[in-house]
Design an enzyme around this catalytic site. Structure first.
Site, mmCIF file in Angstrom:
data_model
loop_
_atom_site.group_PDB
_atom_site.id
_atom_site.type_symbol
_atom_site.label_atom_id
_atom_site.label_comp_id
_atom_site.label_asym_id
_atom_site.label_seq_id
_atom_site.Cartn_x
_atom_site.Cartn_y
_atom_site.Cartn_z
ATOM 1 N N ARG A 54 0.821 -1.205 0.000
ATOM 2 C CA ARG A 54 0.000 0.000 0.000
ATOM 3 C C ARG A 54 0.858 1.258 0.000
ATOM 4 O O ARG A 54 0.502 2.270 -0.612
ATOM 5 C CB ARG A 54 -0.937 -0.012 1.211
ATOM 6 C CG ARG A 54 -1.745 1.256 1.395
ATOM 7 C CD ARG A 54 -2.885 1.079 2.389
ATOM 8 N NE ARG A 54 -2.462 0.454 3.630
ATOM 9 C CZ ARG A 54 -1.858 1.086 4.638
ATOM 10 N NH1 ARG A 54 -1.574 2.385 4.537
ATOM 11 N NH2 ARG A 54 -1.531 0.450 5.743
ATOM 12 N N TYR A 106 -16.345 17.188 -15.842
ATOM 13 C CA TYR A 106 -16.830 15.814 -15.879
ATOM 14 C C TYR A 106 -17.868 15.602 -14.777
ATOM 15 O O TYR A 106 -17.651 15.969 -13.623
ATOM 16 C CB TYR A 106 -15.644 14.865 -15.710
ATOM 17 C CG TYR A 106 -15.998 13.414 -15.517
ATOM 18 C CD1 TYR A 106 -16.775 12.735 -16.448
ATOM 19 C CD2 TYR A 106 -15.555 12.720 -14.399
ATOM 20 C CE1 TYR A 106 -17.097 11.406 -16.275
ATOM 21 C CE2 TYR A 106 -15.868 11.391 -14.217
ATOM 22 C CZ TYR A 106 -16.646 10.733 -15.153
ATOM 23 O OH TYR A 106 -16.960 9.414 -14.961
ATOM 24 N N ASP A 178 -6.733 19.116 -15.455
ATOM 25 C CA ASP A 178 -6.948 17.765 -15.957
ATOM 26 C C ASP A 178 -6.441 17.723 -17.401
ATOM 27 O O ASP A 178 -6.989 18.380 -18.282
ATOM 28 C CB ASP A 178 -8.433 17.408 -15.891
ATOM 29 C CG ASP A 178 -8.678 15.931 -16.176
ATOM 30 O OD1 ASP A 178 -8.073 15.404 -17.134
ATOM 31 O OD2 ASP A 178 -9.466 15.303 -15.457
ATOM 32 N N LYS A 203 -7.074 6.326 -19.955
ATOM 33 C CA LYS A 203 -7.338 6.777 -21.315
ATOM 34 C C LYS A 203 -6.083 6.677 -22.195
ATOM 35 O O LYS A 203 -5.592 5.590 -22.452
ATOM 36 C CB LYS A 203 -7.896 8.195 -21.278
ATOM 37 C CG LYS A 203 -9.066 8.403 -20.315
ATOM 38 C CD LYS A 203 -10.225 7.470 -20.557
ATOM 39 C CE LYS A 203 -11.514 7.927 -19.873
ATOM 40 N NZ LYS A 203 -11.587 7.619 -18.431
#
Length: 379
Positions: A54, A106, A178, A203
């Site tokens: 982690r 978004y 972004d 993406k």
């Protein structure tokens, strides 16, 4: 060779940054380190630098190093999704802070702000970030973060990164951009004054539609990124070693893919703008796009994503999407497969026009894509 320290071209950096020959085997492709835990020395120390999956992993470190280089930043934190990256940046703020975000941001980010962070105490204002006066008027004494998305999804609006960065910094606020749609191939916001770059690595960066991930890259060390790193480590919303390995693999072809997709998107946008069934094309590379001049200034190409409004209503748009045979009806973008989507039907409380279709241009031959759209647009 150390691409992280040498001014190699982007293509070379995409292949070599974050990568090294495996010292144990000589393998050019790094192994996947699946172990969740790492051995301590007898004195209790961790001389190899890793404690628990982690908090750190060699594959994640390699991916973060590569993204830092490509975005020209100083440090990167990666996450299990693009939404997790944005969520964690917002979570690193305090409940008395104020955020400015785009009206067309978004819709998942709108849900985060309205349904999770506003009840927690974080205040926010949605503005048209392409309007500098609107951004300036929205700034408050407690504004700590201005969030922009350029080009935006799915409106493809273009925000002037440098100008908004100047406004944010004058108010002692950070600017986060972004950069998912443009990718570092076409735009490097940190060199234009942004403090953070956000990516859905799902993406274009990973680029093959087979891995979900996210990242935040910082221009320089600051208190907000330190808190973000704490959220990443303690919250544990981290990508798996295999996800990191897949994304790092995808980066190797990033410049070639993005440039090819951009060239095809430009041709398709031009063709659509002349089609009698089309009301409007939204693409920064179109000369009549309201943000075209700014895009020319801050981008090195216009990307593989575009939207268009058909003449008619939602049923007309849905019918066009239903008739494409090569272009898949699917969400997301940035993969080799072209995809078309009616956004308004999946966005709650949307500002997206009901006759808008978003097109992610893949790596198929552009003539085949145009032919498919042509038959889909026929009555």
């Amino acid at each position: 060779m150390s691409p992280d320290a040498t001014p190699f071209s982007l293509e070379t950096q995409a292949i070599h940054s974050g990568s090294s020959i495996d010292p144990a085997t000589g393998a050019l492709t790094a192994p996947i380190h699946l172990s969740t835990t790492f051995e301590r020395d007898g004195d209790g120390s961790y001389p190899k630098g890793y404690i628990y999956g982690r908090s750190g992993n060699p594959n994640r470190d390699a991916l973060e190093a590569a993204l830092t280089t490509l975005e020209k930043g100083s440090e990167t934190a990666t996450f299990a999704s693009g939404s997790a990256a944005t969520f964690s940046l917002l979570q690193a703020l305090g409940p008395a802070d104020h955020v400015i975000a785009p009206q067309s941001v978004y819709y998942g980010v709108q849900q985060m702000l309205s349904q999770i962070f506003a009840p927690w105490g974080l205040s926010y204002t949605l503005v048209n970030t392409t309007d500098l006066a609107a951004v300036a008027n929205a700034l408050r004494p407690n504004t700590r973060l201005v969030l922009i998305e350029t080009p935006s999804n799915p409106q493809l609006a273009v925000t002037d990164i440098q100008a908004v960065a100047d406004l944010a910094h004058q108010a002692d606020a950070y600017l986060a951009c972004d950069n998912t749609i443009a990718s570092p191939v076409l735009q490097t916001p940190l060199t234009l004054g942004a403090d953070f770059v956000i990516h859905a690595t799902t993406k274009y960066l990973a680029g093959h539609g087979d891995v979900i991930g996210g990242a935040v890259v910082t221009r320089e060390t600051n208190s907000l990124f330190d808190q973000l790193r704490l959220v990443q480590t303690i919250g544990g919303v981290v990508p798996s070693p295999f996800d990191c390995w897949l994304t790092l693999r995808g980066l190797q072809t990033l410049p070639l893919r993005v440039r090819a997709q951009s060239q095809s998107a430009q041709r398709i946008a031009t063709w659509l703008s002349q089609h009698p069934a089309i009301e409007q094309v939204l693409y920064p590379g179109s000369p009549n796009h309201p943000g075209h001049d700014i895009a020319q200034k801050q981008m090195q190409g216009y990307g593989g994503l575009l939207s268009f409004l058909v003449k008619g209503d939602q049923d007309t748009a849905m019918a066009v999407a239903a008739k494409t045979r090569l272009i898949a009806r699917a969400t997301s973008f940035g993969s080799p497969h072209s995809a078309i989507e009616h956004r308004a039907s999946i966005e709650q409380g949307t500002t997206t026009a009901p006759n808008l279709l978003r097109l992610s241009v893949g790596l198929e031959h552009v003539d085949d894509l145009i032919a498919d759209l042509d038959q889909g647009l026929k009555d």
